[in-house]
Enzyme design. Structure first.
Site, mmCIF file in Angstrom:
data_model
loop_
_atom_site.group_PDB
_atom_site.id
_atom_site.type_symbol
_atom_site.label_atom_id
_atom_site.label_comp_id
_atom_site.label_asym_id
_atom_site.label_seq_id
_atom_site.Cartn_x
_atom_site.Cartn_y
_atom_site.Cartn_z
ATOM 1 N N ASN A 32 6.938 67.540 13.833
ATOM 2 C CA ASN A 32 7.257 68.106 12.520
ATOM 3 C C ASN A 32 8.108 69.374 12.507
ATOM 4 O OD1 ASN A 32 3.854 67.300 11.732
ATOM 5 N ND2 ASN A 32 5.641 66.017 11.539
ATOM 6 N N HIS B 69 4.113 61.130 5.470
ATOM 7 C CA HIS B 69 5.315 61.339 6.289
ATOM 8 C C HIS B 69 5.931 59.963 6.556
ATOM 9 C CE1 HIS B 69 4.145 65.386 8.403
ATOM 10 N NE2 HIS B 69 5.151 65.612 7.583
ATOM 11 N N CYS C 212 3.538 61.230 15.845
ATOM 12 C CA CYS C 212 3.387 62.615 15.356
ATOM 13 C C CYS C 212 3.191 63.622 16.469
ATOM 14 C CB CYS C 212 2.143 62.741 14.484
ATOM 15 S SG CYS C 212 2.100 61.691 13.070
HETATM 16 N N1 ARG Z 1 -2.414 67.668 9.969
HETATM 17 C C1 ARG Z 1 -1.013 67.499 10.141
HETATM 18 C C2 ARG Z 1 -0.337 67.715 8.814
HETATM 19 O O1 ARG Z 1 -0.865 67.282 7.833
HETATM 20 C C3 ARG Z 1 -0.673 66.158 10.706
HETATM 21 C C4 ARG Z 1 0.771 65.949 10.931
HETATM 22 C C5 ARG Z 1 1.083 64.594 11.454
HETATM 23 N N2 ARG Z 1 2.441 64.467 11.797
HETATM 24 C C6 ARG Z 1 3.271 63.502 11.430
HETATM 25 N N3 ARG Z 1 4.470 63.524 11.924
HETATM 26 N N4 ARG Z 1 2.927 62.569 10.587
HETATM 27 O O2 ARG Z 1 0.705 68.309 8.705
#
Ligand code: ARG
Length: 274
Positions: free
Chosen positions: A73, A172, A268
Site C-alpha cells: 500500500n 482495495h 497485500c
Molecule cells: N489493515 C490494512 C488496511 O486496512 C490491510 C491492508 C491490506 N492491503 C491490501 N493491499 N489490500 O489498510
C-alpha cells in the site's frame, strides 16, 4: 518482468483499530491476532517467494504501526525502477510512508513524492499493472480517490483505467482482481460496478470469476502471480485452485490466516519493484 518485492517484518503487526470490515468480529469487537502464528506465516510466505526465485528486500516493522506489514500500500512501482509514494487515506497508516521513503533513500532507489493534496492514493493496493503492457488498472471508491489517477497521469507517461469498487469487503482492487498474463485475469464480479465490469471484459480476453465465498473467506482475490506461471495464494480455496489448474498454472498454497484478520493476504503483504 518484476525484479523483486518489498516486505515489512511482522513483529509489530496487530489489529488495534478497524479500518476495513475484516478487522472486526460480528459483535463489533476487534479480531485477535496470534502473533507467534503471524510471524510463522510471514516466514513461510517469504520462503514461497524465494522458492519461485523472487528476490526480497526487507524493511523493518515499526512499533505502533501495526498495518505497515501490508507492504503493497505505501508505494506504487514504475517501470523505470522508481517508486511513487502513497498518500494513505487513514491517519492510522499515514506515518508508514516516511519509513518507506527512508528505506528507499538508504537503498539508493529513486522515489517520487507527489502532492496528492486532499486525495488519497494507496499504491499497489489499488493501482495494479496489466502484465506486459504499459497499462494500469486503478481501483477507487474506498481508499484511493479517482482524482489521484489524474495526478499520476499528469506526472508520468501512464495509461490508467479506473475501476469503481462498490463493496467494502473488497475495499482495495488487489482484493478482487488477479492479473495472470496479458490476456487472463481472475476477478470477483460483485466487487465492481457495471461500467467497470465492461472495462475489464475489454481488457482481458479470459476474465474468470472467482467464487465469492472463497474471495470473502479466503482472500482468493488477493492471490499473486508474479510471472504468468506460479500463483501464490491463501490455502483452502478449492474451486479457485481448480480454475487455476485448468489454466495450467502452478499454485503454491500458503497460510496467511492471521493477516486475513487485518484485511489482507498474499498480494497485500508485499510491494514490488521493476
Ligand atoms: N489493515 C490494512 C488496511 O486496512 C490491510 C491492508 C491490506 N492491503 C491490501 N493491499 N489490500 O489498510
Amino acid at each position: 518482468m518484476i525484479r523483486g518485492i518489498l516486505m515489512v517484518t511482522p513483529e509489530y503487526y496487530d489489529v488495534t483499530y478497524a479500518i476495513n470490515p475484516h478487522m472486526k468480529n460480528s459483535d463489533g469487537s476487534l479480531k485477535k491476532v496470534d502473533k507467534m502464528k503471524a510471524t510463522r506465516e510471514w516466514g513461510e510466505l517469504t520462503k514461497a517467494f524465494l522458492e519461485i526465485g523472487i528476490p526480497i528486500k526487507i524493511i523493518n516493522g515499526v512499533k505502533n504501526l501495526p498495518d505497515m506489514v501490508f507492504a503493497a500500500n505505501q508505494t506504487f512501482p514504475l517501470l523505470d525502477g522508481s517508486f511513487v509514494l502513497s498518500n494513505m487515506s487513514n491517519p492510522e497508516r499515514a506515518e508508514e510512508i516516511e519509513y518507506f521513503k527512508n528505506f528507499l533513500h538508504g537503498e539508493g532507489l529513486r522515489y517520487h513524492e507527489l502532492n496528492f493534496g486532499k486525495y488519497s492514493f494507496e499504491g499497489m493496493g489499488d493501482a495494479i499493472w496489466h502484465p506486459k503492457k504499459r497499462l494500469v488498472w486503478g481501483g477507487h471508491g474506498f481508499r484511493t480517490d479517482l482524482e489521484a489517477y489524474d495526478i499520476l497521469e499528469d506526472h508520468f507517461n501512464l495509461d490508467i483505467i479506473p475501476l469503481k469498487l462498490k463493496r467494502e469487503e473488497f475495499y482495495h482492487l488487489d482484493t478482487c482482481l488477479v492479473p495472470i498474463d496479458s490476456a487472463t485475469a481472475l476477478f470477483v464480479e460483485s466487487a465492481f460496478d457495471k461500467e467497470s465490469l465492461v472495462k475489464l471484459q475489454h481488457g482481458f480476453e479470459n476474465l474468470i470469476p472467482i467464487p465469492e465465498d472463497e474471495a470473502l473467506k479466503n482472500f482468493a482475490g488477493n492471490a499473486f502471480c508474479p510471472d504468468g506461471h506460479h500463483v501464490v495464494m491463501q490455502s483452502g480455496s478449492k474451486k479457485t485452485m481448480k480454475l487455476l489448474g485448468q489454466l495450467g498454472l502452478e499454485v503454491l498454497e500458503v497460510e496467511t490466516s492471521e493477516f486475513i484478520k487485518g484485511g489482507g493476504s498474499v498480494f497485500c503483504l508485499k510491494g514490488m519493484y521493476f
